[in-house]
Design a protein around this motif. Structure first.
Motif, PDB file in Angstrom:
ATOM      1  N   ALA A  49       0.794  -1.423   0.008  1.00  0.00           N
ATOM      2  CA  ALA A  49       0.024   0.087  -0.027  1.00  0.00           C
ATOM      3  C   ALA A  49       0.913   1.292  -0.059  1.00  0.00           C
ATOM      4  O   ALA A  49       0.361   2.306  -0.486  1.00  0.00           O
ATOM      5  N   GLY A  50       1.916   1.015   0.615  1.00  0.00           N
ATOM      6  CA  GLY A  50       2.914   2.259   0.722  1.00  0.00           C
ATOM      7  C   GLY A  50       2.647   3.281   1.572  1.00  0.00           C
ATOM      8  O   GLY A  50       1.376   3.243   2.341  1.00  0.00           O
ATOM      9  N   PRO A  51       3.380   4.527   1.766  1.00  0.00           N
ATOM     10  CA  PRO A  51       3.027   5.298   2.930  1.00  0.00           C
ATOM     11  C   PRO A  51       1.877   5.994   2.379  1.00  0.00           C
ATOM     12  O   PRO A  51       1.596   6.321   1.523  1.00  0.00           O
ATOM     13  N   ARG A  52       1.056   6.385   3.802  1.00  0.00           N
ATOM     14  CA  ARG A  52      -0.350   7.388   3.531  1.00  0.00           C
ATOM     15  C   ARG A  52      -0.012   8.673   3.852  1.00  0.00           C
ATOM     16  O   ARG A  52       0.770   9.159   4.445  1.00  0.00           O
ATOM     17  N   ALA A  53      -0.283   9.738   2.970  1.00  0.00           N
ATOM     18  CA  ALA A  53      -0.009  10.889   2.894  1.00  0.00           C
ATOM     19  C   ALA A  53      -1.181  11.695   3.325  1.00  0.00           C
ATOM     20  O   ALA A  53      -2.476  11.516   3.000  1.00  0.00           O
ATOM     21  N   SER A  54      -1.107  12.865   3.925  1.00  0.00           N
ATOM     22  CA  SER A  54      -2.200  13.645   4.376  1.00  0.00           C
ATOM     23  C   SER A  54      -2.467  14.417   3.282  1.00  0.00           C
ATOM     24  O   SER A  54      -1.675  14.638   2.305  1.00  0.00           O
ATOM     25  N   ILE A  55      -3.745  15.324   3.070  1.00  0.00           N
ATOM     26  CA  ILE A  55      -4.191  16.180   1.963  1.00  0.00           C
ATOM     27  C   ILE A  55      -3.214  17.316   1.938  1.00  0.00           C
ATOM     28  O   ILE A  55      -2.685  17.855   1.144  1.00  0.00           O
ATOM     29  N   LEU A  58       0.291  16.018   0.363  1.00  0.00           N
ATOM     30  CA  LEU A  58      -0.190  16.004  -1.128  1.00  0.00           C
ATOM     31  C   LEU A  58      -0.194  17.410  -1.802  1.00  0.00           C
ATOM     32  O   LEU A  58       0.292  17.715  -2.997  1.00  0.00           O
ATOM     33  N   LEU A  59      -0.871  18.161  -1.425  1.00  0.00           N
ATOM     34  CA  LEU A  59      -0.943  19.591  -1.673  1.00  0.00           C
ATOM     35  C   LEU A  59       0.401  20.234  -1.777  1.00  0.00           C
ATOM     36  O   LEU A  59       0.689  21.293  -2.595  1.00  0.00           O
ATOM     37  N   ALA A  60       1.428  20.122  -0.602  1.00  0.00           N
ATOM     38  CA  ALA A  60       2.603  20.590  -0.668  1.00  0.00           C
ATOM     39  C   ALA A  60       3.690  20.083  -1.525  1.00  0.00           C
ATOM     40  O   ALA A  60       4.710  20.499  -1.727  1.00  0.00           O
ATOM     41  N   MET A  61       3.432  18.836  -2.238  1.00  0.00           N
ATOM     42  CA  MET A  61       4.067  18.290  -3.282  1.00  0.00           C
ATOM     43  C   MET A  61       4.314  19.122  -4.484  1.00  0.00           C
ATOM     44  O   MET A  61       3.381  20.049  -4.838  1.00  0.00           O
ATOM     45  N   PRO A  62       5.628  19.101  -5.186  1.00  0.00           N
ATOM     46  CA  PRO A  62       5.627  19.867  -6.535  1.00  0.00           C
ATOM     47  C   PRO A  62       4.529  19.635  -7.360  1.00  0.00           C
ATOM     48  O   PRO A  62       4.203  18.518  -7.489  1.00  0.00           O
ATOM     49  N   GLY A  63       3.790  20.763  -7.737  1.00  0.00           N
ATOM     50  CA  GLY A  63       2.805  20.416  -8.700  1.00  0.00           C
ATOM     51  C   GLY A  63       1.394  20.280  -8.027  1.00  0.00           C
ATOM     52  O   GLY A  63       0.380  20.178  -8.636  1.00  0.00           O
ATOM     53  N   GLY A  64       1.493  20.332  -6.630  1.00  0.00           N
ATOM     54  CA  GLY A  64       0.404  20.149  -6.034  1.00  0.00           C
ATOM     55  C   GLY A  64      -0.737  21.196  -6.103  1.00  0.00           C
ATOM     56  O   GLY A  64      -1.782  20.994  -6.143  1.00  0.00           O
ATOM     57  N   PHE A  69      -9.195  19.256  -6.743  1.00  0.00           N
ATOM     58  CA  PHE A  69     -10.301  18.852  -5.639  1.00  0.00           C
ATOM     59  C   PHE A  69     -11.365  19.691  -5.363  1.00  0.00           C
ATOM     60  O   PHE A  69     -11.280  20.921  -5.287  1.00  0.00           O
ATOM     61  N   GLU A  70     -12.392  18.937  -5.414  1.00  0.00           N
ATOM     62  CA  GLU A  70     -13.757  19.741  -5.120  1.00  0.00           C
ATOM     63  C   GLU A  70     -14.300  19.099  -3.857  1.00  0.00           C
ATOM     64  O   GLU A  70     -14.633  17.902  -4.089  1.00  0.00           O
ATOM     65  N   ALA A  71     -14.424  19.574  -2.570  1.00  0.00           N
ATOM     66  CA  ALA A  71     -14.764  19.208  -1.424  1.00  0.00           C
ATOM     67  C   ALA A  71     -16.406  18.847  -1.756  1.00  0.00           C
ATOM     68  O   ALA A  71     -17.039  19.553  -2.216  1.00  0.00           O
ATOM     69  N   PRO A  72     -17.053  17.643  -0.944  1.00  0.00           N
ATOM     70  CA  PRO A  72     -18.253  17.563  -1.401  1.00  0.00           C
ATOM     71  C   PRO A  72     -19.124  18.555  -0.334  1.00  0.00           C
ATOM     72  O   PRO A  72     -18.758  19.125   0.558  1.00  0.00           O
ATOM     73  N   ARG A  73     -20.202  18.912  -1.047  1.00  0.00           N
ATOM     74  CA  ARG A  73     -21.101  20.069   0.046  1.00  0.00           C
ATOM     75  C   ARG A  73     -21.647  19.373   1.232  1.00  0.00           C
ATOM     76  O   ARG A  73     -22.267  18.291   1.025  1.00  0.00           O
ATOM     77  N   PHE A  74     -21.739  20.267   2.148  1.00  0.00           N
ATOM     78  CA  PHE A  74     -22.562  19.787   3.266  1.00  0.00           C
ATOM     79  C   PHE A  74     -23.922  20.070   3.207  1.00  0.00           C
ATOM     80  O   PHE A  74     -24.331  21.055   2.965  1.00  0.00           O
ATOM     81  N   GLU A  75     -24.670  18.741   3.352  1.00  0.00           N
ATOM     82  CA  GLU A  75     -25.955  18.806   3.590  1.00  0.00           C
ATOM     83  C   GLU A  75     -26.526  18.308   4.767  1.00  0.00           C
ATOM     84  O   GLU A  75     -26.108  17.400   5.315  1.00  0.00           O
ATOM     85  N   PRO A  76     -27.439  19.284   5.426  1.00  0.00           N
ATOM     86  CA  PRO A  76     -27.779  18.979   6.714  1.00  0.00           C
ATOM     87  C   PRO A  76     -28.349  17.771   7.086  1.00  0.00           C
ATOM     88  O   PRO A  76     -29.279  17.513   5.986  1.00  0.00           O
ATOM     89  N   VAL A  77     -28.282  16.898   7.826  1.00  0.00           N
ATOM     90  CA  VAL A  77     -29.061  15.715   8.085  1.00  0.00           C
ATOM     91  C   VAL A  77     -30.353  15.965   8.365  1.00  0.00           C
ATOM     92  O   VAL A  77     -31.329  15.189   8.151  1.00  0.00           O
ATOM     93  N   PHE A  78     -30.590  16.964   9.408  1.00  0.00           N
ATOM     94  CA  PHE A  78     -32.044  17.262   9.930  1.00  0.00           C
ATOM     95  C   PHE A  78     -32.388  18.733   9.455  1.00  0.00           C
ATOM     96  O   PHE A  78     -31.544  19.593   9.266  1.00  0.00           O
ATOM     97  N   PRO A  79     -33.595  18.854   9.197  1.00  0.00           N
ATOM     98  CA  PRO A  79     -34.353  20.427   8.718  1.00  0.00           C
ATOM     99  C   PRO A  79     -33.887  21.300   9.999  1.00  0.00           C
ATOM    100  O   PRO A  79     -33.740  20.840  11.280  1.00  0.00           O
ATOM    101  N   PRO A  80     -33.639  22.507   9.780  1.00  0.00           N
ATOM    102  CA  PRO A  80     -33.599  23.547  10.852  1.00  0.00           C
ATOM    103  C   PRO A  80     -34.883  23.341  11.684  1.00  0.00           C
ATOM    104  O   PRO A  80     -35.907  23.361  11.381  1.00  0.00           O
TER     105      PRO A  80
END
Length: 84
Positions: A49-55, A58-64, A69-80
């Motif tokens: 598996a090799g070493p695991r890198a944090s985000i 990965l972003l600090a790597m050359p070319g990072g 990268f698009e973070a998933p949108r937060f959808e509330p679980v319960f209505p307000p």
């Protein structure tokens, strides 16, 4: 490295033997004669598996900065709550 092949029934009867065999190489577990799973010693899995890198790493790597990268949108679980 020794490769071991066991049927699903053999694995169920002697899982401790399969774990011992995995220390010497991969153990292929078949289902109806076809490979379905592989049992590995944790050290072998980590090597593959090799070493695991944090985000951040990965972003600090050359070319990072060019990574898309698009973070998933937060959808509330319960209505307000209605406080009226």
């Amino acid at each position: 490295m020794q490769i071991t092949t066991l049927s699903g029934q053999e694995f169920n009867r002697d899982s401790s033997g399969a774990r011992r065999a995995a220390q010497n190489g991969p153990v292929f577990i078949t289902d109806r004669g076809r490979p379905a799973h592989v049992l590995l010693a944790i050290e072998e899995y980590q090597r593959l598996a090799g070493p695991r890198a944090s985000i951040a790493e990965l972003l600090a790597m050359p070319g990072g900065e060019d990574l898309e990268f698009e973070a998933p949108r937060f959808e509330p679980v319960f209505p307000p709550a209605d406080l009226s």
